[in-house]
Design a protein around this motif. Structure first.
Motif, PDB file in Angstrom:
ATOM      1  N   TRP A   1     -10.506 -12.806   9.083  1.00 44.18           N
ATOM      2  CA  TRP A   1      -9.083 -13.032   8.832  1.00 44.18           C
ATOM      3  C   TRP A   1      -8.834 -14.451   8.325  1.00 44.18           C
ATOM      4  N   ALA A   2      -9.500 -15.419   8.943  1.00 45.18           N
ATOM      5  CA  ALA A   2      -9.304 -16.814   8.566  1.00 45.18           C
ATOM      6  C   ALA A   2      -9.769 -17.077   7.142  1.00 45.18           C
ATOM      7  N   GLU A   3     -10.869 -16.416   6.730  1.00 40.63           N
ATOM      8  CA  GLU A   3     -11.442 -16.669   5.414  1.00 40.63           C
ATOM      9  C   GLU A   3     -10.758 -15.871   4.298  1.00 40.63           C
ATOM     10  N   HIS A   4     -10.200 -14.707   4.647  1.00 39.83           N
ATOM     11  CA  HIS A   4      -9.710 -13.820   3.599  1.00 39.83           C
ATOM     12  C   HIS A   4      -8.279 -13.344   3.830  1.00 39.83           C
ATOM     13  N   ARG A   5      -7.521 -14.047   4.659  1.00 38.40           N
ATOM     14  CA  ARG A   5      -6.194 -13.534   4.992  1.00 38.40           C
ATOM     15  C   ARG A   5      -5.267 -13.460   3.773  1.00 38.40           C
ATOM     16  N   GLY A   6      -5.460 -14.357   2.822  1.00 36.85           N
ATOM     17  CA  GLY A   6      -4.640 -14.308   1.608  1.00 36.85           C
ATOM     18  C   GLY A   6      -4.847 -13.011   0.856  1.00 36.85           C
ATOM     19  N   PHE A   7      -6.131 -12.630   0.688  1.00 40.12           N
ATOM     20  CA  PHE A   7      -6.425 -11.375   0.008  1.00 40.12           C
ATOM     21  C   PHE A   7      -5.950 -10.182   0.815  1.00 40.12           C
ATOM     22  N   ILE A   8      -6.129 -10.235   2.136  1.00 36.66           N
ATOM     23  CA  ILE A   8      -5.724  -9.117   2.995  1.00 36.66           C
ATOM     24  C   ILE A   8      -4.221  -8.907   2.920  1.00 36.66           C
ATOM     25  N   VAL A   9      -3.467  -9.998   3.020  1.00 36.49           N
ATOM     26  CA  VAL A   9      -2.003  -9.895   2.943  1.00 36.49           C
ATOM     27  C   VAL A   9      -1.574  -9.384   1.566  1.00 36.49           C
ATOM     28  N   PHE A  10      -2.225  -9.891   0.511  1.00 38.92           N
ATOM     29  CA  PHE A  10      -1.885  -9.460  -0.847  1.00 38.92           C
ATOM     30  C   PHE A  10      -2.080  -7.957  -1.018  1.00 38.92           C
ATOM     31  N   PHE A  11      -3.253  -7.457  -0.592  1.00 38.04           N
ATOM     32  CA  PHE A  11      -3.529  -6.039  -0.763  1.00 38.04           C
ATOM     33  C   PHE A  11      -2.637  -5.182   0.122  1.00 38.04           C
ATOM     34  N   ALA A  12      -2.329  -5.656   1.319  1.00 42.19           N
ATOM     35  CA  ALA A  12      -1.429  -4.907   2.199  1.00 42.19           C
ATOM     36  C   ALA A  12      -0.047  -4.787   1.572  1.00 42.19           C
ATOM     37  N   LEU A  13       0.456  -5.894   1.020  1.00 40.86           N
ATOM     38  CA  LEU A  13       1.765  -5.862   0.370  1.00 40.86           C
ATOM     39  C   LEU A  13       1.742  -4.996  -0.887  1.00 40.86           C
ATOM     40  N   MET A  14       0.635  -5.048  -1.638  1.00 40.57           N
ATOM     41  CA  MET A  14       0.529  -4.243  -2.838  1.00 40.57           C
ATOM     42  C   MET A  14       0.558  -2.755  -2.511  1.00 40.57           C
ATOM     43  N   PHE A  15      -0.180  -2.354  -1.464  1.00 39.85           N
ATOM     44  CA  PHE A  15      -0.198  -0.946  -1.080  1.00 39.85           C
ATOM     45  C   PHE A  15       1.164  -0.498  -0.563  1.00 39.85           C
ATOM     46  N   CYS A  16       1.848  -1.358   0.182  1.00 43.14           N
ATOM     47  CA  CYS A  16       3.202  -1.029   0.653  1.00 43.14           C
ATOM     48  C   CYS A  16       4.155  -0.878  -0.525  1.00 43.14           C
ATOM     49  N   PHE A  17       4.023  -1.779  -1.509  1.00 38.61           N
ATOM     50  CA  PHE A  17       4.863  -1.715  -2.703  1.00 38.61           C
ATOM     51  C   PHE A  17       4.637  -0.403  -3.443  1.00 38.61           C
ATOM     52  N   ARG A  18       3.362  -0.039  -3.639  1.00 42.23           N
ATOM     53  CA  ARG A  18       3.060   1.192  -4.366  1.00 42.23           C
ATOM     54  C   ARG A  18       3.474   2.425  -3.580  1.00 42.23           C
ATOM     55  N   SER A  19       3.470   2.343  -2.270  1.00 38.18           N
ATOM     56  CA  SER A  19       3.833   3.486  -1.453  1.00 38.18           C
ATOM     57  C   SER A  19       5.324   3.725  -1.401  1.00 38.18           C
ATOM     58  N   ALA A  20       6.128   2.655  -1.370  1.00 37.83           N
ATOM     59  CA  ALA A  20       7.565   2.810  -1.098  1.00 37.83           C
ATOM     60  C   ALA A  20       8.476   2.409  -2.243  1.00 37.83           C
ATOM     61  N   ILE A  21       7.987   1.645  -3.225  1.00 37.52           N
ATOM     62  CA  ILE A  21       8.885   1.104  -4.250  1.00 37.52           C
ATOM     63  C   ILE A  21       8.553   1.631  -5.648  1.00 37.52           C
ATOM     64  N   ALA A  22       7.361   1.406  -6.119  1.00 31.43           N
ATOM     65  CA  ALA A  22       7.003   1.844  -7.470  1.00 31.43           C
ATOM     66  C   ALA A  22       5.505   2.099  -7.556  1.00 31.43           C
ATOM     67  N   ASP A  23       5.130   3.039  -8.404  1.00 29.35           N
ATOM     68  CA  ASP A  23       3.724   3.394  -8.566  1.00 29.35           C
ATOM     69  C   ASP A  23       3.540   4.022  -9.935  1.00 29.35           C
ATOM     70  N   TRP A  24       2.345   4.518 -10.193  1.00 30.14           N
ATOM     71  CA  TRP A  24       2.096   5.260 -11.417  1.00 30.14           C
ATOM     72  C   TRP A  24       1.272   6.487 -11.066  1.00 30.14           C
ATOM     73  N   SER A  25       1.237   7.436 -11.979  1.00 28.92           N
ATOM     74  CA  SER A  25       0.529   8.683 -11.724  1.00 28.92           C
ATOM     75  C   SER A  25      -0.062   9.205 -13.017  1.00 28.92           C
ATOM     76  N   ASP A  26      -1.282   9.746 -12.937  1.00 30.83           N
ATOM     77  CA  ASP A  26      -1.912  10.368 -14.091  1.00 30.83           C
ATOM     78  C   ASP A  26      -1.333  11.760 -14.316  1.00 30.83           C
ATOM     79  N   VAL A  27      -1.315  12.191 -15.560  1.00 27.34           N
ATOM     80  CA  VAL A  27      -0.894  13.548 -15.923  1.00 27.34           C
ATOM     81  C   VAL A  27      -2.164  14.337 -16.247  1.00 27.34           C
ATOM     82  N   PRO A  28      -2.585  15.244 -15.337  1.00 28.89           N
ATOM     83  CA  PRO A  28      -3.877  15.912 -15.523  1.00 28.89           C
ATOM     84  C   PRO A  28      -3.818  17.194 -16.336  1.00 28.89           C
ATOM     85  N   SER A  29      -2.617  17.740 -16.568  1.00 30.47           N
ATOM     86  CA  SER A  29      -2.518  19.040 -17.239  1.00 30.47           C
ATOM     87  C   SER A  29      -1.435  18.997 -18.313  1.00 30.47           C
ATOM     88  N   GLY A  30      -1.346  20.101 -19.074  1.00 29.02           N
ATOM     89  CA  GLY A  30      -0.371  20.176 -20.150  1.00 29.02           C
ATOM     90  C   GLY A  30       0.900  20.914 -19.785  1.00 29.02           C
TER      91      GLY A  30
END
Length: 209
Positions: free
Chosen positions: A5-34
């Motif tokens: 945590w002490a060595e990588h907390r910046g990255f951990i917080v960044f990724f946690a916030l990014m996943f929360c953002f993608r889960s609740a605010i905005a994301d993208w999705s692939d279109v697999p079919s026609g």
């Protein structure tokens, strides 16, 4: 763990916030079919506004606050329990609407929807308040007709724009509101699956109708 945590907390917080953002605010999705042709193509990656309809607890479908209701013609991403996968379709029937289809022509609340021919055999479907392109291959398709149905409260009737090649509400039934993930109004980027995944630059940041 403390050292990690002490060595990588910046990255951990960044990724946690990014996943929360993608889960609740905005994301993208692939279109697999026609199933949404000609509006969406296989290989498109679309944006998803996850706050278009509800403010939700991240990583869940639990709504904290209803922001708006889907409008007829919206392109919606939803997690379908009936299909057991994430789907992209267009809202056709709102709660309380009566919808029918005769030879691939919609009737909404007893009113026939108008259609206009487009290039390459596609059509323009003039939904109330929303016009969009449509692909119909055969008026005799088994999907081309259904008797009048009334959309229940808190449910929506969804159809794909590629009407003869879409497993939508004609297959999976009405879509509950709590399965909605968000609304899409644009293609972010697109890769051509049939041409070595080369980018279709003409579709980058394309606005959807």
């Amino acid at each position: 763990m403390k050292k990690l945590w002490a060595e990588h907390r910046g990255f951990i917080v960044f990724f946690a916030l990014m996943f929360c953002f993608r889960s609740a605010i905005a994301d993208w999705s692939d279109v697999p079919s026609g199933s949404m042709k000609p509006t969406l193509l296989e290989g498109d990656r679309i944006s998803i506004n996850k706050m278009a309809y509800d403010l939700r607890i991240p990583f869940s479908h639990i709504s904290l606050y209803k922001i708006a209701d889907p409008a007829r013609g919206d392109i919606v991403v939803f997690d379908s329990k009936a299909a057991d996968k994430r789907l992209v379709k267009r809202v056709i029937g709102l709660p309380g609407d009566t919808v029918a289809m005769e030879n691939n022509r919609l009737l909404i609340n007893g009113q026939k929807v108008d259609y206009q021919p487009l290039l390459a055999g596609d059509q323009l479907e003039l939904l109330p308040g929303k016009n969009h392109s449509l692909r119909v291959n055969s008026p005799s398709s088994r999907y081309a007709n259904f008797d009048p149905v009334k959309v229940p409260a808190d449910h929506y009737l969804m159809l794909g724009d590629n009407r003869d090649n879409s497993a939508d509400s004609r297959v999976i039934g009405f879509v509950p509101r709590n399965e909605l993930v968000g609304r899409s109004r644009g293609v972010v980027l697109s890769l051509d699956y049939d041409n070595y995944f080369l980018p279709r630059t003409e579709r980058f940041f394309k606005e959807l109708k």
